[in-house]
Design a protein around this motif. Structure first.
Motif, PDB file in Angstrom:
ATOM      1  N   LYS A   1       0.841  -1.218   0.000  1.00 14.58           N
ATOM      2  CA  LYS A   1       0.000   0.000   0.000  1.00 14.58           C
ATOM      3  C   LYS A   1       0.873   1.264   0.000  1.00 14.58           C
ATOM      4  O   LYS A   1       0.599   2.227  -0.710  1.00 14.58           O
ATOM      5  CB  LYS A   1      -0.924   0.005   1.223  1.00 14.58           C
ATOM      6  N   THR A   2       1.942   1.229   0.805  1.00 15.82           N
ATOM      7  CA  THR A   2       2.825   2.401   0.893  1.00 15.82           C
ATOM      8  C   THR A   2       3.554   2.632  -0.437  1.00 15.82           C
ATOM      9  O   THR A   2       3.662   3.765  -0.917  1.00 15.82           O
ATOM     10  CB  THR A   2       3.864   2.202   2.024  1.00 15.82           C
ATOM     11  N   TYR A   3       4.038   1.543  -1.030  1.00 11.80           N
ATOM     12  CA  TYR A   3       4.735   1.676  -2.313  1.00 11.80           C
ATOM     13  C   TYR A   3       3.789   2.250  -3.363  1.00 11.80           C
ATOM     14  O   TYR A   3       4.153   3.135  -4.143  1.00 11.80           O
ATOM     15  CB  TYR A   3       5.281   0.307  -2.766  1.00 11.80           C
ATOM     16  N   TYR A   4       2.553   1.771  -3.350  1.00 10.41           N
ATOM     17  CA  TYR A   4       1.567   2.298  -4.308  1.00 10.41           C
ATOM     18  C   TYR A   4       1.363   3.790  -4.090  1.00 10.41           C
ATOM     19  O   TYR A   4       1.425   4.592  -5.022  1.00 10.41           O
ATOM     20  CB  TYR A   4       0.237   1.553  -4.178  1.00 10.41           C
ATOM     21  N   ARG A   5       1.141   4.179  -2.830  1.00  6.03           N
ATOM     22  CA  ARG A   5       0.830   5.584  -2.521  1.00  6.03           C
ATOM     23  C   ARG A   5       2.000   6.520  -2.860  1.00  6.03           C
ATOM     24  O   ARG A   5       1.813   7.590  -3.425  1.00  6.03           O
ATOM     25  CB  ARG A   5       0.476   5.694  -1.033  1.00  6.03           C
ATOM     26  N   ASP A   6       3.232   6.055  -2.512  1.00  2.99           N
ATOM     27  CA  ASP A   6       4.377   6.964  -2.623  1.00  2.99           C
ATOM     28  C   ASP A   6       5.129   6.855  -3.941  1.00  2.99           C
ATOM     29  O   ASP A   6       5.838   7.784  -4.326  1.00  2.99           O
ATOM     30  CB  ASP A   6       5.363   6.708  -1.469  1.00  2.99           C
ATOM     31  N   GLU A   7       5.021   5.708  -4.599  1.00  2.00           N
ATOM     32  CA  GLU A   7       5.815   5.507  -5.827  1.00  2.00           C
ATOM     33  C   GLU A   7       4.933   5.300  -7.065  1.00  2.00           C
ATOM     34  O   GLU A   7       4.989   6.080  -8.004  1.00  2.00           O
ATOM     35  CB  GLU A   7       6.735   4.273  -5.671  1.00  2.00           C
ATOM     36  N   SER A   8       4.135   4.215  -7.034  1.00  2.48           N
ATOM     37  CA  SER A   8       3.405   3.857  -8.266  1.00  2.48           C
ATOM     38  C   SER A   8       2.396   4.928  -8.658  1.00  2.48           C
ATOM     39  O   SER A   8       2.350   5.353  -9.814  1.00  2.48           O
ATOM     40  CB  SER A   8       2.649   2.539  -8.115  1.00  2.48           C
ATOM     41  N   ARG A   9       1.563   5.341  -7.699  1.00  6.47           N
ATOM     42  CA  ARG A   9       0.494   6.280  -8.057  1.00  6.47           C
ATOM     43  C   ARG A   9       1.027   7.607  -8.580  1.00  6.47           C
ATOM     44  O   ARG A   9       0.578   8.052  -9.646  1.00  6.47           O
ATOM     45  CB  ARG A   9      -0.459   6.501  -6.896  1.00  6.47           C
ATOM     46  N   PRO A  10       2.017   8.258  -7.896  1.00 11.49           N
ATOM     47  CA  PRO A  10       2.522   9.513  -8.459  1.00 11.49           C
ATOM     48  C   PRO A  10       3.097   9.347  -9.870  1.00 11.49           C
ATOM     49  O   PRO A  10       2.897  10.207 -10.729  1.00 11.49           O
ATOM     50  CB  PRO A  10       3.616   9.942  -7.466  1.00 11.49           C
ATOM     51  N   ARG A  11       3.794   8.217 -10.085  1.00 17.06           N
ATOM     52  CA  ARG A  11       4.381   7.998 -11.413  1.00 17.06           C
ATOM     53  C   ARG A  11       3.283   7.831 -12.459  1.00 17.06           C
ATOM     54  O   ARG A  11       3.332   8.417 -13.542  1.00 17.06           O
ATOM     55  CB  ARG A  11       5.270   6.746 -11.366  1.00 17.06           C
ATOM     56  N   LEU A  12       2.250   7.058 -12.124  1.00 14.43           N
ATOM     57  CA  LEU A  12       1.153   6.830 -13.082  1.00 14.43           C
ATOM     58  C   LEU A  12       0.383   8.124 -13.344  1.00 14.43           C
ATOM     59  O   LEU A  12       0.064   8.446 -14.490  1.00 14.43           O
ATOM     60  CB  LEU A  12       0.209   5.761 -12.526  1.00 14.43           C
TER      61      LEU A  12
END
Ligand SMILES: N[C@@H](CCC(=O)N[C@@H](CS)C(=O)NCC(=O)O)C(=O)O
Length: 206
Positions: A125-136
């Motif tokens: 969840k943290t990786y999604y919030r901080d890395e994947s989502r901003p990049r997408l």
């Protein structure tokens, strides 16, 4: 559009999921459709039936029935509707490619969101919030800017991929779109379309 009413079968959920874009596109087009919202408890039996009768060979939803045929998988269903309606698919080969390419990116966004949403693992969840989502979101924002400057991918007319994007944004509820000006303008424009307003005020997910 054909004379028969499209029937969309998907899970009974309190969010849009992979059927959201189909509901949004049909609502925007003013086409009446029927929803079959399957409770989780019915799913094991229905899944076996869908596989056995070849309606969904890999046993997933959504599926759509139209004119006596069953279609499976979100993207091809949307493309079938584009061909039936004669809109939301671009005006030429180049625009059709652009839409398909954007749809692929938005599908990646949905998959990333879905993985984090269903995970019990905080690090995912943290990786999604901080890395994947901003990049997408940054990639989607650049995509929206590069052709006609928005608010939709191809300018002032939405494509099927734009409905996919709105569905994921509704599910993901990103905290702020301030850093993504094209996405913000997209979201505002979409939410003002009469068919979308109707959908958003009446949907079971709300
Ligand atoms: N690529 C497919 C993916 C379909 C998919 O994975 N659907 C999920 C729900 S969103 C499903 O039916 N899962 C089967 C299960 O939960 O047993 C599509 O876009 O329709």
């Amino acid at each position: 559009m054909s004379s028969s009413t499209p029937v969309i079968t998907y899970f009974q959920l309190d969010f849009e999921g992979r059927a959201g874009a189909i509901y949004l596109l049909l609502s925007d087009a003013g086409v009446a459709y029927r929803r079959v919202d399957v409770p989780r408890s019915d799913w094991p039996t229905l899944q076996k039936q869908l596989i056995a009768n070849d309606a969904s060979p890999n046993g997933t939803l959504p599926i759509m029935e139209l004119d006596g045929r069953t279609y499976v998988h979100q993207l091809p269903i949307l493309r079938v509707l584009v061909r039936h309606l004669g809109k939301y698919g671009g005006n030429d080969e180049d625009e059709a490619y652009e839409i398909d390419s954007f749809a692929d990116l938005v599908a990646d966004y949905h998959s990333a969101w879905s993985r984090a949403h269903w995970s019990d693992d905080d690090s995912i969840k943290t990786y999604y919030r901080d890395e994947s989502r901003p990049r997408l979101l940054a990639g989607i924002d650049r995509f929206l800017a590069r052709r006609k400057g928005g608010p939709y991918l191809l300018g002032d007319t939405p494509s099927y991929a734009d409905f996919m994007l709105l569905a994921v944004l509704l599910d993901d509820k990103p905290p702020a779109l301030e850093g993504y000006p094209h996405l913000k303008a997209f979201s505002e424009a979409m939410r003002q379309r009469p068919g979308i307003v109707r959908y958003l005020t009446t949907r079971p997910a709300e």
